[in-house]
Design a protein around this motif. Sequence first.
Motif, short mmCIF file in Angstrom:
data_model
loop_
_atom_site.label_atom_id
_atom_site.label_comp_id
_atom_site.label_asym_id
_atom_site.label_seq_id
_atom_site.Cartn_x
_atom_site.Cartn_y
_atom_site.Cartn_z
N PHE B 89 14.03 5.31 -3.68
CA PHE B 89 12.72 5.93 -3.55
C PHE B 89 12.53 6.97 -4.66
CE2 PHE B 89 11.19 4.40 0.50
CZ PHE B 89 12.35 4.04 1.17
N PHE B 101 6.38 10.37 -1.59
CA PHE B 101 7.30 9.28 -1.89
C PHE B 101 6.55 8.05 -2.39
CE2 PHE B 101 11.41 10.60 -0.30
CZ PHE B 101 11.09 11.67 0.52
N GLY B 102 7.24 7.30 -3.24
CA GLY B 102 6.81 5.94 -3.52
C GLY B 102 7.18 5.03 -2.38
N THR B 103 6.84 3.76 -2.50
CA THR B 103 7.05 2.82 -1.40
C THR B 103 8.48 2.29 -1.33
OG1 THR B 103 6.21 1.07 -2.82
CG2 THR B 103 4.64 2.08 -1.30
#
Lengths: 112, 111
Positions: B89, B101-103
């Motif tokens: 992440f 956060f990113g996915t």
Amino acid sequence: DVKVTQSSRYLVKRTGEKVFLECVQDMDHENMFWYRQDPGLGLRLIYFSYDVKMKEKGDIPEGYSVSREKKERFSLILESASTNQTSMYLCASRGEGVDTQYFGPGTRLTVL
Amino acid sequence: GDSVTQMEGPVTLSEEAFLTINCTYTATGYPSLFWYVQYPGEGLQLLLKATKADDKGSNKGFEATYRKETTSFHLEKGSVQVSDSAVYFCALSDGTDKLIFGTGTRLQVFP
């Protein structure tokens, strides 16, 4: 090392039940967080607390509440669990003035 | 608002291959940037971070450089191992209480 523990690794509940998820940290951190993690959505912040008895809504607080009666413990409460709350729940803590969060192992909650 | 975009996975590699996981961000200020790793069945662990432009974070053979001009923080490792299989992440902190956060990107390394 910072240790963040969560009360259960796996939990299965029924729709309508009241659910308590507990988180404890041992580093005297002021800030604590609850996230949920879903595939394709990453981590989303539910609630956080920056002090005892203080709480702030995150991005997705609907259907949840929290309690922080002691500095080391932060509880997430699902008042009436629903199937769309089936998810992985992650707790984190952070000391004052630093930007690194430390995570617990997570609780995988299934609501039937 | 601030956001993080990661490449979709899974990324599938053979052992000893070179790894790059792309991460770009959008932020109004000067965020700190992080990579967290989640091994199977575990919570997130901080892998590395960088707090200002041109900083390089490194840990366990992984590296990422904070590129303000391209708003990127790509994760690299020269030779991956099977034990590196995990979800990675990318995240940013803009100085408030939140991490964004990113996915996540799943990495699978095969012998």
